[in-house]
Design an enzyme around this catalytic site. Structure first.
Site, PDB file in Angstrom:
ATOM      1  N   GLU A 128      73.004  60.743  16.667  1.00  0.00           N
ATOM      2  CA  GLU A 128      73.420  60.186  15.371  1.00  0.00           C
ATOM      3  C   GLU A 128      74.930  59.903  15.363  1.00  0.00           C
ATOM      4  O   GLU A 128      75.380  58.863  14.885  1.00  0.00           O
ATOM      5  CB  GLU A 128      73.058  61.195  14.277  1.00  0.00           C
ATOM      6  N   THR A 181      77.837  53.506   7.175  1.00  0.00           N
ATOM      7  CA  THR A 181      78.274  54.902   6.997  1.00  0.00           C
ATOM      8  C   THR A 181      79.737  55.041   7.396  1.00  0.00           C
ATOM      9  O   THR A 181      80.530  55.680   6.703  1.00  0.00           O
ATOM     10  CB  THR A 181      77.428  55.857   7.862  1.00  0.00           C
TER      11      THR A 181
HETATM   12  N1  HSE Z   1      76.845  62.938   4.877  1.00  0.00           N
HETATM   13  C1  HSE Z   1      76.852  61.612   5.421  1.00  0.00           C
HETATM   14  C2  HSE Z   1      77.769  60.753   4.585  1.00  0.00           C
HETATM   15  C3  HSE Z   1      75.451  61.094   5.392  1.00  0.00           C
HETATM   16  O1  HSE Z   1      77.711  60.862   3.365  1.00  0.00           O
HETATM   17  O2  HSE Z   1      78.536  59.991   5.133  1.00  0.00           O
HETATM   18  C4  HSE Z   1      75.284  59.676   5.814  1.00  0.00           C
HETATM   19  O3  HSE Z   1      73.930  59.320   5.650  1.00  0.00           O
END
Ligand code: HSE
Length: 298
Positions: A128, A181
């Protein structure tokens, strides 16, 4: 030997638990087919919904996760993997995490389970991390372990499962706009004040107590994220209206799924989940934005 795996979609952050909370959606996810082969190397075949995803194991999220696991095992076992995606990449529903989690889970099964599910989180997180450029485990952990998970610590990695003692439904709307992201992480502030910290961990504790104690009212009171949501929601057209309409339609809470653009609402019944779905639909029709709605139990 050939196996077929279901890798659930996930909602990360879940309100106040940035990079820490995550949950698996029982009814939405990818299907992964895997087998061992005699020749060395990882062969990735793009199945349905994988158009445009890399098949090179060095850059494919499942490939990187599998390589991390093979390296730890000290073997060069050959693998063939085909992923059929039902979760659109970039939706905020942990699409890349499902691929990574499903891949390592599948290989573990094919090899006679040398690792516990908890131990697999590390390998999936490496996969990931390779695509999102920010290693986080809050999507891979629930995809592997199911239910609601907390990444209590990243170093050393410590993931715990929270027993949920209540019925919960999730309505997710995915407005078809792209939010990466990496971009939506970069826009966040690096520092928070003590006052903001106090408010956040009060809510974090409230969510956990609510889930374990089956307290709907407490869950609604605690599902607030004044740190991240106001910043990221600027990238999601219609967010405020969608949230207000979900709450009016009976949702206990509503926030951004992962880094967006998907928005999720929590309800106590399937009927309320359907009312929320109608209210989401109305808003995005009005905005003229194509959207997809999912309803799932936990
Ligand atoms: N915790 C991560 C973010 C999850 O908020 O960037 C991304 O799916």
């Amino acid at each position: 030997e050939h196996i077929t795996i279901f890798a659930p979609a996930t909602i990360a952050n879940v309100g106040p638990g940035f990079d820490v909370f995550g949950l698996a959606l029982n009814d939405i996810g990818d299907t992964i087919e895997m087998s061992l082969k005699d020749e060395k190397g990882i062969t990735i075949i793009n199945g349905t919904g994988c158009e445009g995803l890399p098949t090179n194991p060095e850059t494919n999220v499942a490939g990187v996760a599998l390589k991390a696991m093979l390296q730890d095992l000290g073997t060069d076992q050959g693998i063939t993997i085909q992923i059929h995606k039902n979760i659109t990449p970039g939706s905020g529903l942990g699409s890349s995490a499902s691929s990574a989690a499903g891949a390592v889970f599948g290989l573990n099964c094919l090899l006679g389970s040398p690792y516990s599910k908890n131990e697999l989180v590390q390998f999936a997180m490496e996969g990931e991390g390779a695509v999102s450029f920010s290693p986080h485990a809050d999507n891979v952990a629930p995809s592997l372990l199911g239910g609601f998970t907390v990444v209590r610590s990243y170093d050393p990695l410590d993931v715990i499962s929270i027993p949920v003692n209540m019925q919960l439904w999730f309505t997710v709307v995915h407005p078809q706009i792209e939010v990466k992201t990496s971009d939506s992480k970069r826009m966040l502030k690096r520092e928070i004040s003590l006052k903001q910290g106090i408010r956040q961990w009060g809510n974090v504790a409230g969510v956990i107590a609510a889930l374990m104690g089956g307290d709907y009212d407490l869950l609604g009171r605690s599902m607030h994220d004044p740190l991240i949501e106001p910043i990221r929601s600027m990238l999601i057209p219609g967010f405020d209206e969608a949230k207000q309409s979900a709450l009016k339609a009976g949702a206990l809470a509503c926030s951004i799924s992962g880094s967006g653009p998907s928005i999720f609402a929590i309800t106590a019944s399937e009927r309320d989940a359907r009312s929320v779905s109608e209210s989401f639909s109305k808003i995005y029709k009005r905005y003229n934005i194509d959207h997809h709605i999912y309803i799932s139990g936990l």
